[in-house]
Design an enzyme around this catalytic site. Sequence first.
Site, PDB file in Angstrom:
ATOM      1  N   GLN A 212       1.327  -1.493   0.064  1.00 53.95           N
ATOM      2  CA  GLN A 212       0.209   0.032   0.011  1.00 53.95           C
ATOM      3  C   GLN A 212       0.832   1.199  -0.482  1.00 53.95           C
ATOM      4  O   GLN A 212       0.251   2.394  -0.122  1.00 53.95           O
ATOM      5  CB  GLN A 212      -1.069   0.239   1.175  1.00 53.95           C
ATOM      6  CG  GLN A 212      -1.855  -0.914   1.517  1.00 53.95           C
ATOM      7  CD  GLN A 212      -3.522  -1.108   0.389  1.00 53.95           C
ATOM      8  OE1 GLN A 212      -2.903   0.528  -0.231  1.00 53.95           O
ATOM      9  NE2 GLN A 212      -4.011  -2.003  -0.308  1.00 53.95           N
ATOM     10  N   LYS A 235      -2.041  -2.563  -7.272  1.00 54.42           N
ATOM     11  CA  LYS A 235      -2.129  -1.376  -6.671  1.00 54.42           C
ATOM     12  C   LYS A 235      -1.356   0.282  -7.408  1.00 54.42           C
ATOM     13  O   LYS A 235      -2.312   0.769  -6.556  1.00 54.42           O
ATOM     14  CB  LYS A 235      -1.904  -1.680  -5.529  1.00 54.42           C
ATOM     15  CG  LYS A 235      -3.049  -3.090  -4.718  1.00 54.42           C
ATOM     16  CD  LYS A 235      -2.307  -3.087  -2.949  1.00 54.42           C
ATOM     17  CE  LYS A 235      -3.298  -4.171  -2.607  1.00 54.42           C
ATOM     18  NZ  LYS A 235      -4.063  -4.198  -2.132  1.00 54.42           N
ATOM     19  N   CYS A 373      -9.305  -8.200   5.138  1.00 50.34           N
ATOM     20  CA  CYS A 373      -7.670  -9.275   5.008  1.00 50.34           C
ATOM     21  C   CYS A 373      -6.856  -8.517   5.567  1.00 50.34           C
ATOM     22  O   CYS A 373      -6.352  -8.483   6.064  1.00 50.34           O
ATOM     23  CB  CYS A 373      -7.312  -9.734   3.778  1.00 50.34           C
ATOM     24  SG  CYS A 373      -7.973  -9.478   2.468  1.00 50.34           S
TER      25      CYS A 373
HETATM   26  C1  PLP Z   1      -1.498  -4.256   2.766  1.00 47.83           C
HETATM   27  C2  PLP Z   1      -1.431  -5.029   1.707  1.00 47.83           C
HETATM   28  N1  PLP Z   1      -0.745  -6.099   1.677  1.00 47.83           N
HETATM   29  C3  PLP Z   1      -0.625  -7.720   1.088  1.00 47.83           C
HETATM   30  C4  PLP Z   1      -1.759  -7.454  -0.216  1.00 47.83           C
HETATM   31  C5  PLP Z   1      -2.181  -8.569  -1.061  1.00 47.83           C
HETATM   32  O1  PLP Z   1      -1.317  -8.156  -2.114  1.00 47.83           O
HETATM   33  P1  PLP Z   1      -1.477  -8.629  -2.981  1.00 47.83           P
HETATM   34  O2  PLP Z   1      -2.852  -8.279  -3.975  1.00 47.83           O
HETATM   35  O3  PLP Z   1      -0.298  -8.031  -3.952  1.00 47.83           O
HETATM   36  O4  PLP Z   1      -1.329 -10.564  -3.027  1.00 47.83           O
HETATM   37  C6  PLP Z   1      -2.349  -6.282  -0.051  1.00 47.83           C
HETATM   38  C7  PLP Z   1      -3.601  -6.572  -0.774  1.00 47.83           C
HETATM   39  O5  PLP Z   1      -5.511  -5.824  -0.304  1.00 47.83           O
HETATM   40  C8  PLP Z   1      -2.961  -5.368   0.630  1.00 47.83           C
HETATM   41  O6  PLP Z   1      -3.370  -4.074   1.064  1.00 47.83           O
END
Ligand code: PLP
Length: 415
Positions: A212, A235, A373
């Site tokens: 993020q 993102k 999550c």
């Molecule tokens: C803080 C954080 N870490 C990890 C992830 C997971 O990332 P990825 O979609 O690249 O696996 C996210 C996705 O929402 C996130 O917000």
Amino acid sequence: MNAKPEPAVLPLDVERIRADFPLLSRTVHGKPLIYFDNANTSQKPVSVIEAVDRHYRQHNANVARAVHTLGEEATASYEGARDALARFINASSRDEVILTSGTTQAINLVAYSYALPRLKAGDAILTTVMEHHANIVPWQLVAERTGATVKAAPIDTNGELILEKFFEMLTPEVKLACVGHVSNVLGTVNPIREIARECRKRGIPLLVDGSQAAPHRRIDVQALGCDFYAITGHKMLAPTGTGALWARREHLMAMPPFFGGGEMIREVRFEGTVFADPPHRFEAGTPNIAGFAGMAAAIRYIEDIGFDRLEAYEQDLLAYATKAIENLPGVRIFGRAKEKEPVVSFLLEGAHANDMATLLDLQGVAVRSGHHCAHPLMHFFGVPATLRASLAFYNTKTEVDGFIEAIGKVRKLLL
Ligand SMILES: Cc1ncc(COP(=O)(O)O)c(C=O)c1O
């Protein structure tokens, strides 16, 4: 003649920028889309969409296998994305950048290649209460298999990490610290340099979940002083299924591969296999070649805007949105850190977050509701879910006004 002094940071021309994002001009349920779910995934500019399209139309071939022209072009494009990423995060070498499907894969790579072979019963991994599950569950899986434990440092009610506690918890049993740079729920920016300094003093490697952070601020892994840094492409304008792990070379050289297969070997015999050096040691199989063509274009797009302009714009928009949301009757905002990225999580008294999000969608507003999550964080605040408005540099104050108006309409239906 006195020349007018140039402003320190040129303002961002948001209307011109919005024209680069085709999806932003669509309607949803007959209403102009207000896309405030950027922490979930960002929209993509034409240059990224065209880079993917161009790959399949003109350069499609597998990487590192064929000597023919297309194979060389595809390899150059894929390796070019590594160069772009290395520049983007100021890695001292392109060989320290492993291309992954995202942050989840990047963290799992560290879990299985770095932590699993090293940890034993009695060791600990230190993380924080505000982490995404991607920075919790891999450590629990490693802990289960090694007998190590996972500890979580507390946060305060503003959603800031209690640093003294975190440092106190960096005891000799801790063999790895894992901290998010920016919370996906609260927007909190953690002081990574300070955390890295304390970890280094104690000889504890630090992994940073930068999922993020990378879309919003300039990342300089050398200045941050961490050991591992994970990035999500989707993102930060790039296609889904792209991301990266940066790691210090000395760690990568000492790490066995996580996946085995093609592309990651020097020589294979049934008596034993000699692995390739990093980064290819960790990139078994055919990667997301088209996705990384898009990733390179995404980085170019962000670099053309410049983080100074991007941050100034987003911080102004965050202040505007926070004020507007604060003024909603019966609102509870989660995350009041002094330093935040443009994320506002909140609840309205008497209204369930999922009901709100569903009704807001009918007004053309895309926001995320749920636990994001981050179950332990929800547990800390004593709520099952929040509503989250997460902004990007292509959002506008007019959209914030539209969002607040839509909330007003939804409230009437719900309360
Ligand atoms: C803080 C954080 N870490 C990890 C992830 C997971 O990332 P990825 O979609 O690249 O696996 C996210 C996705 O929402 C996130 O917000």
